[in-house]
Design an enzyme around this catalytic site. Structure first.
Site, mmCIF file in Angstrom:
data_model
loop_
_atom_site.group_PDB
_atom_site.id
_atom_site.type_symbol
_atom_site.label_atom_id
_atom_site.label_comp_id
_atom_site.label_asym_id
_atom_site.label_seq_id
_atom_site.Cartn_x
_atom_site.Cartn_y
_atom_site.Cartn_z
ATOM 1 N N GLU A 357 0.864 -1.182 0.000
ATOM 2 C CA GLU A 357 0.000 0.000 0.000
ATOM 3 C C GLU A 357 0.906 1.239 0.000
ATOM 4 O O GLU A 357 1.869 1.291 0.752
ATOM 5 C CB GLU A 357 -0.887 -0.026 1.266
ATOM 6 C CG GLU A 357 -1.519 1.278 1.675
ATOM 7 C CD GLU A 357 -2.462 1.876 0.627
ATOM 8 O OE1 GLU A 357 -3.323 1.159 0.108
ATOM 9 O OE2 GLU A 357 -2.308 3.087 0.351
ATOM 10 N N ASP A 404 -6.928 -5.013 -5.092
ATOM 11 C CA ASP A 404 -8.065 -4.094 -4.887
ATOM 12 C C ASP A 404 -7.602 -2.664 -5.192
ATOM 13 O O ASP A 404 -7.434 -1.844 -4.289
ATOM 14 C CB ASP A 404 -8.557 -4.219 -3.429
ATOM 15 C CG ASP A 404 -9.776 -3.353 -3.144
ATOM 16 O OD1 ASP A 404 -10.386 -2.832 -4.098
ATOM 17 O OD2 ASP A 404 -10.127 -3.189 -1.955
ATOM 18 N N CYS A 431 -13.924 -1.195 -8.096
ATOM 19 C CA CYS A 431 -15.106 -0.335 -8.013
ATOM 20 C C CYS A 431 -15.360 0.310 -9.372
ATOM 21 O O CYS A 431 -16.189 1.200 -9.494
ATOM 22 C CB CYS A 431 -14.942 0.716 -6.916
ATOM 23 S SG CYS A 431 -13.500 1.740 -7.150
HETATM 24 C C1 LIG Z 1 -9.790 0.614 -3.229
HETATM 25 S S1 LIG Z 1 -8.616 0.987 -2.019
HETATM 26 C C2 LIG Z 1 -8.356 -0.579 -1.311
HETATM 27 C C3 LIG Z 1 -8.462 -0.599 0.168
HETATM 28 C C4 LIG Z 1 -8.397 -1.920 0.890
HETATM 29 N N1 LIG Z 1 -8.234 -3.071 0.067
HETATM 30 C C5 LIG Z 1 -9.637 -2.064 1.789
HETATM 31 O O1 LIG Z 1 -10.571 -2.792 1.443
HETATM 32 O O2 LIG Z 1 -9.651 -1.410 2.830
HETATM 33 C C6 LIG Z 1 -7.176 1.202 -3.027
HETATM 34 C C7 LIG Z 1 -5.901 1.461 -2.246
HETATM 35 O O3 LIG Z 1 -4.791 1.474 -3.152
HETATM 36 C C8 LIG Z 1 -3.860 2.453 -2.735
HETATM 37 N N2 LIG Z 1 -3.021 2.745 -3.934
HETATM 38 C C9 LIG Z 1 -3.366 3.491 -5.011
HETATM 39 N N3 LIG Z 1 -2.391 3.430 -5.947
HETATM 40 C C10 LIG Z 1 -1.429 2.620 -5.442
HETATM 41 C C11 LIG Z 1 -0.167 2.146 -5.962
HETATM 42 N N4 LIG Z 1 0.256 2.502 -7.166
HETATM 43 N N5 LIG Z 1 0.559 1.308 -5.182
HETATM 44 C C12 LIG Z 1 0.119 0.960 -3.944
HETATM 45 N N6 LIG Z 1 -1.048 1.368 -3.412
HETATM 46 C C13 LIG Z 1 -1.816 2.184 -4.153
HETATM 47 C C14 LIG Z 1 -4.727 3.572 -2.206
HETATM 48 O O4 LIG Z 1 -4.002 4.377 -1.312
HETATM 49 C C15 LIG Z 1 -5.875 2.804 -1.527
HETATM 50 O O5 LIG Z 1 -5.595 2.573 -0.176
#
Ligand SMILES: C[S@@+](CC[C@H](N)C(=O)[O-])C[C@H]1O[C@@H](n2cnc3c(N)ncnc32)[C@H](O)[C@@H]1O
Length: 478
Positions: A357, A404, A431
């Site tokens: 993350e 996700d 989503c």
């Molecule tokens: C849809 S949320 C998923 C949250 C988690 N799976 C949950 O159910 O609580 C997407 C997550 O991806 C992270 N994110 C976005 N781009 C990313 C990247 N390139 N590498 C790592 N994390 C990333 C965001 O900060 C966010 O926390």
């Protein structure tokens, strides 16, 4: 050809992804904001583009058979595009949208969308903006001046980002949160009216960036039956004012036997509504909330991500758990893991969970959540997936992968690394079906992967949003 500014009449064929009504006028596609499948509407064209025209409903000529009877319709909530449609039909609409987006994958299983366990009062977090009840702009010696009065805690209407409208009964929030919005609005009105100090303690004027009160965020936990009240302000202002506010809020008798467990203040100095670098101070109680999903307990800090529909999140995570199957003795990779909730919920008995993350604070919460749930086999990396994945894959091998990503989907580089992993199953939670479809196509191009199942889970009743759990299998892996 349709003309901008002109009005036309037509029958709405369907609602497409994003919520707009769709019809064809002489072979030209029209997307109509606020229209419902089955309605005959008079619409005004606002934009014409090469492929389609954009329009708004001027008048409903014939209602749709899918519409609720007038007496069952609720106050209009911005963002609840489907609120006038019967819930079963909302699910059918969302299912139809998935069928259309995945039309090039005829062999997959695409079962009916799973309904949200609760369709009213399901949101555990409400964010209200603060503004003036009436605002009038006038010119004085060539300068713009504002004649503002009243205070309202509510929502920005879709067509005016600087205005705030009051909605008394927000049907997607609990009775307790509706009650608190209403009572706190009255308390703030009285504080503003009776204030005699030097500071500007009026509501925020988003056009000229003046005033104190910017908003109210409330989060509630079904597990502890408690609520955190968070005041968004432009500066700390007078201490006396906060003492009075805390005292008044604590004296409220909240319905449904819920209690306040924390009152906090967040100073947000930026000009726009997007909160960057919030400065949080605890005025009373705690800033943290605990929520339980299944057997797992999660800590929620004021600005950490947590699914906004608690029972819906349990359904979503249980669906993911079913798809990944037994994890004991296995290594699980949880990409875009946020605060670690999916991995901890689904794979607490795995041999190892590795979460990635990019937000440092979320990773800190993920580590705490693992500890709280006695999950000692989890490792979390605060990095971008596309950057750190090769290094992780060199250290460990994995049996299951959960992905996700945000709405934009998986970075192409990360997708290339993913495509190479010799793992039987990838469970991709999304989503946004369009980016999911794009990423699946890229995986299938390698001829190593095949989309098997797309399951919609309705986490956001009455809105056009949907979560999707998809299963992608590796063909050459036994
Ligand atoms: C849809 S949320 C998923 C949250 C988690 N799976 C949950 O159910 O609580 C997407 C997550 O991806 C992270 N994110 C976005 N781009 C990313 C990247 N390139 N590498 C790592 N994390 C990333 C965001 O900060 C966010 O926390």
């Amino acid at each position: 050809m349709l003309k901008k500014g002109e009005t036309y009449t037509g029958a709405v064929e369907k609602n497409v992804w994003g919520g707009k009504g769709f019809l064809k006028n002489d072979e030209q596609v029209v997307l109509i904001k606020g229209a419902i499948e089955g309605q005959v509407v008079e619409y005004r064209v606002e934009k014409t583009k090469k492929q389609y025209a954009e329009a708004v409903v001027e008048k409903v000529i014939t209602p749709s058979s899918f519409e609720l009877p007038e007496r069952e319709k609720k106050n209009t909530i911005p963002g609840c595009e489907y609120q006038d449609i019967r819930y079963e039909k909302q699910l059918e609409i969302k299912h139809g949208q998935l069928q259309e987006i995945f039309r090039n994958f005829p062999e997959i299983s695409l079962p009916a969308v799973l309904p949200s366990p609760q369709i009213f009062g399901y949101r555990n977090k409400m964010e209200f903006s603060c503004g003036f009840e009436t605002q009038e702009c006038f010119l004085e010696e060539g300068n713009k001046k504002w004649n503002d009065s009243g205070l309202v805690l509510g929502f920005h209407p879709p067509q005016d980002w600087a205005k705030v409208i009051r909605i008394d009964d927000v049907f997607i929030a609990s009775r307790a949160l509706n009650f608190l919005r209403q009572e706190i609005e009255v308390i703030l009105q009285s504080i503003v009216e009776n204030y005699s100090g030097e500071k500007d303690v009026r509501p925020w004027n988003a056009r000229i960036h003046t005033g104190l009160w910017r908003g109210l965020i409330m989060r509630e936990s079904a597990y502890s039956q408690s609520i955190i009240v968070n005041f968004l302000v432009s500066e700390e202002s007078d201490a006396s004012l906060w003492e009075e506010l805390v005292e008044e809020v604590l004296s409220l008798h909240i319905p449904e036997n819920k209690k306040i467990s924390g009152i906090i203040r967040t100073v947000h100095t930026g000009k726009s509504d997007a909160i960057v670098n919030p400065q949080v101070s605890v005025l009373w109680g705690s800033e943290l909330l605990e929520e339980k999903l299944g057997e797992s307990v999660f800590e929620i800090s004021p600005f950490s991500f947590f699914q906004t529909n608690t029972l819906g999140a349990e359904l979503l995570y249980s669906t993911v758990r079913k798809k990944i199957g037994e994890t004991s003795g296995k290594n699980v990779l949880d990409l875009f893991c946020g605060t670690g909730s999916i991995g901890i919920f689904c794979a607490s008995n795995a041999k190892k969970i590795v979460g990635i993350e990019m937000i440092q604070e979320a990773v800190a919460v993920a580590r705490k959540n693992a500890e709280k749930n006695n999950v000692t086999n989890a490792e979390f990396y605060a990095e971008k997936v596309e950057k750190v994945l090769p290094e992780i894959l060199q250290k460990d091998s994995f049996d299951t992968i959960i992905v996700d990503p945000p709405r934009s989907g998986v970075h192409p580089k990360a997708l290339q690394y993913l495509a190479q992993i010799p793992v039987k199953k990838l469970v991709y939670v999304s989503c946004n079906p369009s980016t999911l479809e794009r990423d699946v196509r890229a995986l299938e191009m390698t001829q190593k992967w095949r989309l098997v199942e797309v399951q919609g889970v309705d986490m956001f009743p009455h809105t056009s949003h949907l979560e999707i759990v998809s299963v992608i299998e590796r063909i050459d892996c036994s």
